[in-house]
Every structure is written in structure tokens, then in C-alpha cells.
Design a protein around this motif. Structure first.
Motif, PDB file in Angstrom:
ATOM      1  N   MET A  24      -9.264-101.537  61.606  1.00  0.00           N
ATOM      2  CA  MET A  24      -9.959-101.660  62.909  1.00  0.00           C
ATOM      3  C   MET A  24      -9.387-101.014  63.939  1.00  0.00           C
ATOM      4  N   ALA A  25      -8.189-100.382  64.054  1.00  0.00           N
ATOM      5  CA  ALA A  25      -7.710 -99.216  65.095  1.00  0.00           C
ATOM      6  C   ALA A  25      -8.035 -97.861  64.754  1.00  0.00           C
ATOM      7  N   ALA A  26      -8.887 -97.668  63.780  1.00  0.00           N
ATOM      8  CA  ALA A  26      -9.160 -96.387  63.258  1.00  0.00           C
ATOM      9  C   ALA A  26     -10.127 -95.710  64.361  1.00  0.00           C
ATOM     10  N   THR A  27     -10.033 -94.532  64.596  1.00  0.00           N
ATOM     11  CA  THR A  27     -10.617 -93.622  65.717  1.00  0.00           C
ATOM     12  C   THR A  27     -11.626 -92.637  65.303  1.00  0.00           C
ATOM     13  N   SER A  28     -11.531 -92.563  63.854  1.00  0.00           N
ATOM     14  CA  SER A  28     -12.423 -91.641  63.233  1.00  0.00           C
ATOM     15  C   SER A  28     -12.838 -92.075  61.861  1.00  0.00           C
ATOM     16  N   LEU A  29     -13.696 -91.638  61.505  1.00  0.00           N
ATOM     17  CA  LEU A  29     -14.413 -91.920  59.937  1.00  0.00           C
ATOM     18  C   LEU A  29     -13.333 -91.924  58.800  1.00  0.00           C
ATOM     19  N   LYS A  30     -12.735 -90.525  58.873  1.00  0.00           N
ATOM     20  CA  LYS A  30     -11.584 -90.216  57.848  1.00  0.00           C
ATOM     21  C   LYS A  30     -10.559 -91.307  58.003  1.00  0.00           C
TER      22      LYS A  30
ATOM     23  N   ALA B 127     -10.635 -94.343  59.181  1.00  0.00           N
ATOM     24  CA  ALA B 127     -11.404 -95.510  58.471  1.00  0.00           C
ATOM     25  C   ALA B 127     -11.328 -95.538  56.835  1.00  0.00           C
ATOM     26  N   HIS B 128     -11.860 -94.543  56.333  1.00  0.00           N
ATOM     27  CA  HIS B 128     -11.849 -94.224  55.147  1.00  0.00           C
ATOM     28  C   HIS B 128     -10.458 -94.587  54.296  1.00  0.00           C
ATOM     29  N   GLU B 129      -9.360 -93.942  54.829  1.00  0.00           N
ATOM     30  CA  GLU B 129      -8.103 -94.021  54.407  1.00  0.00           C
ATOM     31  C   GLU B 129      -7.792 -95.406  54.482  1.00  0.00           C
ATOM     32  N   ALA B 130      -8.034 -96.035  55.517  1.00  0.00           N
ATOM     33  CA  ALA B 130      -7.553 -97.272  55.822  1.00  0.00           C
ATOM     34  C   ALA B 130      -8.122 -98.347  55.062  1.00  0.00           C
ATOM     35  N   VAL B 131      -9.337 -98.399  54.676  1.00  0.00           N
ATOM     36  CA  VAL B 131     -10.137 -99.066  53.812  1.00  0.00           C
ATOM     37  C   VAL B 131      -9.845 -99.015  52.453  1.00  0.00           C
ATOM     38  N   GLU B 132      -9.605 -97.877  52.147  1.00  0.00           N
ATOM     39  CA  GLU B 132      -9.198 -97.306  50.750  1.00  0.00           C
ATOM     40  C   GLU B 132      -8.053 -98.246  50.225  1.00  0.00           C
ATOM     41  N   GLY B 133      -7.085 -98.227  51.311  1.00  0.00           N
ATOM     42  CA  GLY B 133      -5.932 -98.917  51.024  1.00  0.00           C
ATOM     43  C   GLY B 133      -5.822-100.314  51.161  1.00  0.00           C
ATOM     44  N   LEU B 134      -6.943-100.745  51.329  1.00  0.00           N
ATOM     45  CA  LEU B 134      -7.142-102.344  51.201  1.00  0.00           C
ATOM     46  C   LEU B 134      -7.959-102.817  50.202  1.00  0.00           C
TER      47      LEU B 134
ATOM     48  N   GLY C 158     -17.385-104.442  59.082  1.00  0.00           N
ATOM     49  CA  GLY C 158     -17.176-104.373  60.404  1.00  0.00           C
ATOM     50  C   GLY C 158     -16.282-103.087  60.883  1.00  0.00           C
ATOM     51  N   VAL C 159     -15.583-102.776  59.963  1.00  0.00           N
ATOM     52  CA  VAL C 159     -14.677-101.480  60.253  1.00  0.00           C
ATOM     53  C   VAL C 159     -15.768-100.325  60.446  1.00  0.00           C
ATOM     54  N   TYR C 160     -16.650-100.277  59.685  1.00  0.00           N
ATOM     55  CA  TYR C 160     -17.609 -99.150  59.594  1.00  0.00           C
ATOM     56  C   TYR C 160     -18.488 -99.226  60.864  1.00  0.00           C
ATOM     57  N   GLU C 161     -18.905-100.418  61.247  1.00  0.00           N
ATOM     58  CA  GLU C 161     -19.829-100.608  62.246  1.00  0.00           C
ATOM     59  C   GLU C 161     -19.070-100.176  63.874  1.00  0.00           C
ATOM     60  N   ARG C 162     -17.744-100.420  63.608  1.00  0.00           N
ATOM     61  CA  ARG C 162     -17.011-100.102  64.695  1.00  0.00           C
ATOM     62  C   ARG C 162     -16.896 -98.543  65.102  1.00  0.00           C
TER      63      ARG C 162
ATOM     64  N   ASP D 122     -16.270 -92.780  66.558  1.00  0.00           N
ATOM     65  CA  ASP D 122     -16.797 -91.534  66.273  1.00  0.00           C
ATOM     66  C   ASP D 122     -18.032 -91.020  66.108  1.00  0.00           C
ATOM     67  N   ARG D 123     -18.406 -90.702  67.457  1.00  0.00           N
ATOM     68  CA  ARG D 123     -20.035 -90.494  67.519  1.00  0.00           C
ATOM     69  C   ARG D 123     -20.400 -89.279  66.458  1.00  0.00           C
ATOM     70  N   TRP D 124     -19.547 -88.319  66.294  1.00  0.00           N
ATOM     71  CA  TRP D 124     -19.785 -87.314  65.472  1.00  0.00           C
ATOM     72  C   TRP D 124     -20.332 -87.431  64.032  1.00  0.00           C
ATOM     73  N   HIS D 125     -19.769 -88.624  63.679  1.00  0.00           N
ATOM     74  CA  HIS D 125     -19.959 -89.168  62.354  1.00  0.00           C
ATOM     75  C   HIS D 125     -20.747 -90.779  62.275  1.00  0.00           C
ATOM     76  N   HIS D 126     -21.676 -90.748  63.352  1.00  0.00           N
ATOM     77  CA  HIS D 126     -22.118 -91.961  63.457  1.00  0.00           C
ATOM     78  C   HIS D 126     -23.294 -92.382  62.569  1.00  0.00           C
ATOM     79  N   HIS D 127     -24.005 -91.414  62.233  1.00  0.00           N
ATOM     80  CA  HIS D 127     -25.115 -91.470  60.951  1.00  0.00           C
ATOM     81  C   HIS D 127     -24.274 -92.001  59.700  1.00  0.00           C
TER      82      HIS D 127
END
Length: 90
Positions: A9-15, A17-24, A44-48, A53-58
């Protein structure tokens, strides 16, 4: 919030977020309930991230849709009794 999900939830980039979610991600043989919780929290993580991370919004919105669909599949499998050996679908 569950401390294990704090990093995601504290991630600031899609990368990040992926790393954190994968670890869970639960073990393949984890209960259906654990998989359902995982997919719902990942939404919830990806919605945030879509907002942060507007460069990876879509791309983040794609992951929101994907995780939401996975959660719905797991929930449906739970109500119909159908699932793969890991309690997951698809």
C-alpha cells in the motif's frame, strides 16, 4: 491494515507494487479464503497505484481489472464447489 500489506500500500510505482504483491501471494495450496483475500487486497493496491503512478495509470487499471476478475472467479468457485487443486480458478 494488515502489516504484511503495508509495503504494498506504500508503493509509489507499479514496479514496487508488483514486487510487494508478488511477495504476498499465498502458497498454491492455500485455502480459497486466503486466495480471495489476496486478490481483493491486490485490487486495492493497484487502484491506489493507478492514482499515484500516473505514467502507468492504464496498466495499473488493467491489474485492477485482472485481480477483480480473479477474486470473482475464486468467489464463484467457492459457491459452486469448482476449483483447481489449489483452490484457485484460472
Amino acid at each position: 491494515m494488515d502489516e504484511r500489506w503495508s509495503k504494498a500500500m506504500a508503493a509509489t510505482s507499479l514496479k514496487e507494487a508488483h514486487e510487494a504483491v508478488e511477495g504476498l501471494m499465498p502458497a498454491p495450496n492455500a485455502s480459497r479464503e486466503l486466495w480471495l483475500d489476496f486478490h481483493r487486497r491486490a485490487v486495492g493496491v493497484y487502484e491506489r497505484i493507478a492514482d499515484v503512478d500516473r505514467w502507468h495509470h492504464h496498466e495499473a487499471l488493467y491489474w485492477v481489472s485482472r485481480e477483480r476478475a480473479k477474486a470473482e472467479q475464486v468467489a464463484r468457485a467457492g459457491s459452486s464447489g469448482g476449483s483447481d487443486r489449489a483452490g484457485r480458478v484460472g
